[in-house]
Enzyme design. Structure first.
Site: not given
Length: 344
Positions: A204, A249-252
């Site tokens: 993102l 994880g995160g925005d991946e």
């Protein structure tokens, strides 16, 4: 004659006394047996365990501590206490191997019958059970006569086990597969086919700024929106081809696809981007979001790590050249990106 009559009368009196004693002893044993059965049933009911016995030649079943069929929601009248009733309510996917396991023991091929399997409840739901049994009596010629065992409903335990397994393989926020699950899926794909496939690596754009500026709740809703978009497009936008979506994880995010025509990969990437061409309204706020997508077409010798590295490299090229676009990784990088390599 009087002596003979007295002797007969004495013997009759003695027989009556012995009979009365036997009756008292029998009553005592009957009471003790009833109390023992009560204690056994109480102990078994406390564990949810069901004690059963089958007369092998006839197939008739006896359940000692609860009505037959109760575990599956049937009354005694609805379900005959017979081996055929048990067989007909086995789950179709388990029926063959469970019956084989039972018959292997009856035929002397195994020391005991043991199986954890599914059964069909009266309402159509599925129950998990754990069965154990052993031959306890044989005929004079050695053929099995009776088998006794236990049967316990483990549905709740199995559901808990499956939920734990699901938690271990899914992302708690988006409910997509996590890194471990998508890695397993990739390895299974590689083991089953030599045709390769494609991996989309999606990041993102400027998500940290959105998350910090609008709040973590809105950031979470945005991640969920992207997850739902990928899932929906994977189900409807690939002309019947299957795809697996995951959040690393995160925005991946990653999407794993089978080997399909590159034109279809272009179309799929474009459909993802088109969803976010215009701002989204979340919690009454308009949110603008961009996605950078790297795509790697892998072969049957590639590992998951290699695929992610190549797709990630392509994705960072998108970041450098404008964001909200997609790019294919090429084995021989070219200086300026062509329309095939970088598409807005």
């Amino acid at each position: 004659m009087d002596a003979e009559l007295q002797r007969v009368q004495a013997e009759l009196a003695a027989l009556k006394q012995r009979n009365a004693a036997l009756e008292r002893e029998n009553a005592k044993l009957t009471l003790l047996n009833a109390r023992a059965e009560e204690k056994l049933c109480a102990a078994l009911d406390g564990t949810g365990l069901c004690l059963w016995e089958q007369h092998i030649p006839s197939g008739n079943l006896t359940i000692f501590n609860r009505p037959w069929g109760e575990l599956l929601g049937f009354s005694r009248e609805e379900l005959a206490a017979h081996i055929s009733s048990w067989k007909q309510n086995l789950h179709p996917d388990d029926k063959e191997w469970v019956i084989k396991a039972f018959e292997d023991h009856v035929n002397g091929l195994t020391d005991e019958y043991q199986a954890v399997h599914r059964m069909i409840h009266k309402d159509g739901s599925v129950s998990w059970v754990s069965d154990r049994g052993r031959i306890i009596e044989r005929c004079a010629d050695g053929t099995p006569l009776r088998i006794m065992g236990t049967h316990i409903d483990i549905t709740q335990e199995k559901r808990y086990e499956l939920e734990l397994a699901q938690l271990a393989l899914s992302d708690p926020l988006t409910h997509l597969s996590n890194r471990k699950a998508i890695t397993q899926t990739f390895e299974e794909h590689q083991a089953q086919t030599s045709s390769g496939g494609a991996l989309f690596f999606i990041d993102l754009d400027d998500f940290k700024g959105i998350n910090d500026g609008l709040g973590h709740k809105l950031g979470d809703l945005l991640l969920i929106h992207v997850a739902n978009t990928l899932t929906n497009l994977s189900h409807s936008g690939l002309n019947g081809q299957s795809a697996h979506c995951a959040r690393l994880g995160g925005d991946e995010f990653v999407v794993l696809l089978p080997a399909i025509d590159e034109a279809l990969l272009h179309q799929f990437a474009q459909k993802i981007l088109n969803v976010y061409r215009q701002p989204l309204e979340l919690e009454g706020q308009l949110v603008s979001l961009g996605l950078s997508i790297g795509i790697y077409r892998f072969n049957h010798t590639d590992t998951f790590i290699t695929c992610c590295e190549y797709a990630d490299t392509a994705m960072y090229q998108v970041k450098k050249q404008g964001k909200h676009a997609y790019r294919f990784w090429r084995s021989k990088p070219t200086a300026p990106a062509t329309s095939e390599q970088l598409t807005n």
